[in-house]
Design a protein around this motif. Structure first.
Motif, PDB file in Angstrom:
ATOM      1  N   GLY A 121       0.783  -1.216   0.000  1.00  0.00           N
ATOM      2  CA  GLY A 121       0.000   0.000   0.000  1.00  0.00           C
ATOM      3  C   GLY A 121       0.819   1.271   0.000  1.00  0.00           C
ATOM      4  O   GLY A 121       0.346   2.313   0.435  1.00  0.00           O
ATOM      5  N   ALA A 122       2.042   1.219  -0.452  1.00  0.00           N
ATOM      6  CA  ALA A 122       2.871   2.419  -0.472  1.00  0.00           C
ATOM      7  C   ALA A 122       2.322   3.424  -1.472  1.00  0.00           C
ATOM      8  O   ALA A 122       1.786   3.065  -2.500  1.00  0.00           O
ATOM      9  N   ARG A 123       2.493   4.724  -1.168  1.00  0.00           N
ATOM     10  CA  ARG A 123       1.976   5.760  -2.060  1.00  0.00           C
ATOM     11  C   ARG A 123       3.064   6.348  -2.938  1.00  0.00           C
ATOM     12  O   ARG A 123       2.797   7.167  -3.792  1.00  0.00           O
ATOM     13  N   ALA A 124       4.289   5.970  -2.736  1.00  0.00           N
ATOM     14  CA  ALA A 124       5.396   6.464  -3.551  1.00  0.00           C
ATOM     15  C   ALA A 124       6.380   5.329  -3.756  1.00  0.00           C
ATOM     16  O   ALA A 124       6.425   4.384  -2.978  1.00  0.00           O
ATOM     17  N   ARG A 125       7.158   5.414  -4.824  1.00  0.00           N
ATOM     18  CA  ARG A 125       8.144   4.363  -5.064  1.00  0.00           C
ATOM     19  C   ARG A 125       9.401   4.581  -4.240  1.00  0.00           C
ATOM     20  O   ARG A 125      10.000   3.626  -3.761  1.00  0.00           O
ATOM     21  N   THR A 126       9.810   5.846  -4.064  1.00  0.00           N
ATOM     22  CA  THR A 126      11.107   6.124  -3.444  1.00  0.00           C
ATOM     23  C   THR A 126      11.031   7.267  -2.447  1.00  0.00           C
ATOM     24  O   THR A 126      10.384   8.278  -2.708  1.00  0.00           O
ATOM     25  N   THR A 127      11.684   7.084  -1.326  1.00  0.00           N
ATOM     26  CA  THR A 127      11.969   8.176  -0.386  1.00  0.00           C
ATOM     27  C   THR A 127      13.452   8.482  -0.487  1.00  0.00           C
ATOM     28  O   THR A 127      14.281   7.587  -0.337  1.00  0.00           O
ATOM     29  N   ARG A 128      13.798   9.731  -0.741  1.00  0.00           N
ATOM     30  CA  ARG A 128      15.200  10.111  -0.874  1.00  0.00           C
ATOM     31  C   ARG A 128      15.621  10.911   0.342  1.00  0.00           C
ATOM     32  O   ARG A 128      15.010  11.932   0.677  1.00  0.00           O
ATOM     33  N   LEU A 129      16.674  10.447   1.002  1.00  0.00           N
ATOM     34  CA  LEU A 129      17.202  11.115   2.189  1.00  0.00           C
ATOM     35  C   LEU A 129      18.423  11.949   1.820  1.00  0.00           C
ATOM     36  O   LEU A 129      19.354  11.443   1.202  1.00  0.00           O
ATOM     37  N   GLY A 134      10.173  11.000   7.588  1.00  0.00           N
ATOM     38  CA  GLY A 134       9.367  10.681   6.425  1.00  0.00           C
ATOM     39  C   GLY A 134       9.472   9.270   5.895  1.00  0.00           C
ATOM     40  O   GLY A 134       9.056   9.001   4.771  1.00  0.00           O
ATOM     41  N   LEU A 135      10.007   8.347   6.691  1.00  0.00           N
ATOM     42  CA  LEU A 135      10.157   6.971   6.232  1.00  0.00           C
ATOM     43  C   LEU A 135       8.949   6.097   6.556  1.00  0.00           C
ATOM     44  O   LEU A 135       8.703   5.104   5.878  1.00  0.00           O
ATOM     45  N   VAL A 136       8.221   6.456   7.600  1.00  0.00           N
ATOM     46  CA  VAL A 136       6.983   5.758   7.938  1.00  0.00           C
ATOM     47  C   VAL A 136       5.943   6.799   8.309  1.00  0.00           C
ATOM     48  O   VAL A 136       6.262   7.971   8.553  1.00  0.00           O
ATOM     49  N   GLU A 137       4.683   6.352   8.386  1.00  0.00           N
ATOM     50  CA  GLU A 137       3.599   7.231   8.773  1.00  0.00           C
ATOM     51  C   GLU A 137       2.497   6.407   9.423  1.00  0.00           C
ATOM     52  O   GLU A 137       2.464   5.177   9.265  1.00  0.00           O
ATOM     53  N   VAL A 138       1.625   7.087  10.136  1.00  0.00           N
ATOM     54  CA  VAL A 138       0.503   6.400  10.757  1.00  0.00           C
ATOM     55  C   VAL A 138      -0.472   5.980   9.662  1.00  0.00           C
ATOM     56  O   VAL A 138      -0.829   6.768   8.786  1.00  0.00           O
ATOM     57  N   ALA A 139      -0.898   4.731   9.707  1.00  0.00           N
ATOM     58  CA  ALA A 139      -1.850   4.205   8.733  1.00  0.00           C
ATOM     59  C   ALA A 139      -3.269   4.326   9.274  1.00  0.00           C
ATOM     60  O   ALA A 139      -3.468   4.383  10.496  1.00  0.00           O
ATOM     61  N   GLY A 179      -7.100   3.180  10.331  1.00  0.00           N
ATOM     62  CA  GLY A 179      -7.666   1.954  10.879  1.00  0.00           C
ATOM     63  C   GLY A 179      -7.280   1.638  12.295  1.00  0.00           C
ATOM     64  O   GLY A 179      -7.612   0.570  12.804  1.00  0.00           O
ATOM     65  N   GLY A 180      -6.582   2.543  12.990  1.00  0.00           N
ATOM     66  CA  GLY A 180      -6.172   2.260  14.352  1.00  0.00           C
ATOM     67  C   GLY A 180      -7.312   2.414  15.341  1.00  0.00           C
ATOM     68  O   GLY A 180      -8.290   3.128  15.082  1.00  0.00           O
ATOM     69  N   GLN A 181      -7.171   1.744  16.465  1.00  0.00           N
ATOM     70  CA  GLN A 181      -8.166   1.835  17.526  1.00  0.00           C
ATOM     71  C   GLN A 181      -7.475   2.189  18.834  1.00  0.00           C
ATOM     72  O   GLN A 181      -6.518   1.522  19.231  1.00  0.00           O
ATOM     73  N   GLY A 182      -7.950   3.255  19.496  1.00  0.00           N
ATOM     74  CA  GLY A 182      -7.360   3.658  20.758  1.00  0.00           C
ATOM     75  C   GLY A 182      -5.909   4.082  20.581  1.00  0.00           C
ATOM     76  O   GLY A 182      -5.550   4.785  19.634  1.00  0.00           O
ATOM     77  N   ARG A 183      -5.060   3.621  21.488  1.00  0.00           N
ATOM     78  CA  ARG A 183      -3.652   3.997  21.434  1.00  0.00           C
ATOM     79  C   ARG A 183      -2.855   3.087  20.508  1.00  0.00           C
ATOM     80  O   ARG A 183      -1.687   3.334  20.243  1.00  0.00           O
ATOM     81  N   GLU A 184      -3.453   2.007  20.029  1.00  0.00           N
ATOM     82  CA  GLU A 184      -2.750   1.058  19.152  1.00  0.00           C
ATOM     83  C   GLU A 184      -2.871   1.515  17.701  1.00  0.00           C
ATOM     84  O   GLU A 184      -3.717   1.043  16.951  1.00  0.00           O
ATOM     85  N   LYS A 185      -2.035   2.442  17.313  1.00  0.00           N
ATOM     86  CA  LYS A 185      -2.081   2.951  15.954  1.00  0.00           C
ATOM     87  C   LYS A 185      -1.160   2.134  15.048  1.00  0.00           C
ATOM     88  O   LYS A 185      -0.021   1.844  15.397  1.00  0.00           O
ATOM     89  N   PRO A 186      -1.646   1.751  13.877  1.00  0.00           N
ATOM     90  CA  PRO A 186      -0.787   1.027  12.945  1.00  0.00           C
ATOM     91  C   PRO A 186       0.123   1.988  12.182  1.00  0.00           C
ATOM     92  O   PRO A 186      -0.217   3.151  11.964  1.00  0.00           O
ATOM     93  N   TRP A 187       1.277   1.479  11.768  1.00  0.00           N
ATOM     94  CA  TRP A 187       2.231   2.253  10.984  1.00  0.00           C
ATOM     95  C   TRP A 187       2.416   1.598   9.625  1.00  0.00           C
ATOM     96  O   TRP A 187       2.230   0.388   9.477  1.00  0.00           O
ATOM     97  N   ARG A 188       2.794   2.403   8.636  1.00  0.00           N
ATOM     98  CA  ARG A 188       3.103   1.871   7.312  1.00  0.00           C
ATOM     99  C   ARG A 188       4.303   2.610   6.739  1.00  0.00           C
ATOM    100  O   ARG A 188       4.600   3.751   7.128  1.00  0.00           O
ATOM    101  N   ALA A 189       5.002   1.963   5.832  1.00  0.00           N
ATOM    102  CA  ALA A 189       6.120   2.610   5.140  1.00  0.00           C
ATOM    103  C   ALA A 189       5.563   3.609   4.135  1.00  0.00           C
ATOM    104  O   ALA A 189       4.466   3.421   3.593  1.00  0.00           O
ATOM    105  N   THR A 190       6.300   4.665   3.881  1.00  0.00           N
ATOM    106  CA  THR A 190       5.829   5.703   2.970  1.00  0.00           C
ATOM    107  C   THR A 190       6.240   5.457   1.527  1.00  0.00           C
ATOM    108  O   THR A 190       5.719   6.108   0.621  1.00  0.00           O
ATOM    109  N   ALA A 191       7.191   4.547   1.290  1.00  0.00           N
ATOM    110  CA  ALA A 191       7.662   4.302  -0.073  1.00  0.00           C
ATOM    111  C   ALA A 191       8.233   2.899  -0.174  1.00  0.00           C
ATOM    112  O   ALA A 191       8.499   2.237   0.836  1.00  0.00           O
ATOM    113  N   ARG A 192       8.425   2.439  -1.393  1.00  0.00           N
ATOM    114  CA  ARG A 192       8.957   1.101  -1.632  1.00  0.00           C
ATOM    115  C   ARG A 192      10.459   1.028  -1.395  1.00  0.00           C
ATOM    116  O   ARG A 192      10.984   0.008  -0.971  1.00  0.00           O
ATOM    117  N   PHE A 193      11.164   2.104  -1.712  1.00  0.00           N
ATOM    118  CA  PHE A 193      12.617   2.097  -1.632  1.00  0.00           C
ATOM    119  C   PHE A 193      13.130   3.344  -0.919  1.00  0.00           C
ATOM    120  O   PHE A 193      12.447   4.356  -0.863  1.00  0.00           O
TER     121      PHE A 193
END
Length: 218
Positions: A11-19, A73-78, A80-94
């Protein structure tokens, strides 16, 4: 050549994150953070509690590292979380970072990050070799580790990297789309590295002195 870690998120929204910020480069060089980003790209989204189960660290530690990754900017809150248990997801594939920079701080941080990545790759390769006997025969025979020494110009090396990237791109969408995966697939780590070998002066001629090829092309 761009430095790229070859794993990608669901479910990434970008292919690359550049640091490019030295602080971000140093932050990402932490082994636990690299593991978390890699897992989010293959197993995510997930919570800090799930992350703790996956890597064997405390929930508090995973939560801290995830917040640090989000800061750069490498991860972000996804959703669908409930209460304090928030899920995280990567922001890019690479993840990419500069091979060259005129800023000494960026150059030093990039080298430190690349060393950490190389150590992680070595760990993964060593584990794969040690656990190969547990795989079915067809997978043991399909695995390969090899190298090849070639005479290339800088332009040819960059072109080769682009061509290899093009060969792999058709398989990228399978990560985010299970329906696109043919029967019998497994998650496979592909590691790429290409670099000029050290040189010495022989008389008036500059010649390369490559070591013996460890395994040759396979």
């Amino acid at each position: 050549m761009s430095n790229t870690q070859k794993d990608e998120p669901t479910g990434a929204r970008a292919r690359t994150t550049r640091l490019t910020d030295p602080r971000a480069l140093r932050a990402y060089a932490h082994p636990t953070r690299m593991r978390l980003v890699g897992l989010l790209r293959t197993e995510g989204p997930f919570t800090a509690t799930r992350a703790a189960d996956l890597i064997g660290e405390s929930v508090a530690s995973c939560s801290y590292h995830l917040r640090m990754l989000a800061k750069y900017g490498l991860v972000e809150v996804a959703p669908g979380g409930q209460g304090r248990e928030k899920p995280w997801r990567a922001t890019a594939r690479f993840t990419q970072w500069p091979n060259y920079s005129e800023d000494p701080a960026v150059a030093e941080a990039s080298r430190a990050l690349e060393t950490a990545v190389a150590e992680r790759y070595f760990e993964l390769m060593t584990r794969a070799i040690e656990e190969r006997h547990d795989l079915p025969r067809e997978w043991q025979e399909a695995e390969h580790i090899g190298d090849q020494v070639l005479y290339l110009t800088a332009e040819e090396l960059a072109d080769l990297a682009e061509k290899l990237d093009g060969l792999l791109r058709p398989y990228e969408d399978r990560q985010g789309d299970p329906a696109a995966r043919p029967q019998g697939v497994r998650l496979v780590q592909i590691i790429r590295a290409a670099f000029p070998l050290p040189q010495r002066l022989a008389g008036n001629e500059e010649t390369s002195t490559p070591p013996d090829s460890a395994g040759g092309p396979r």
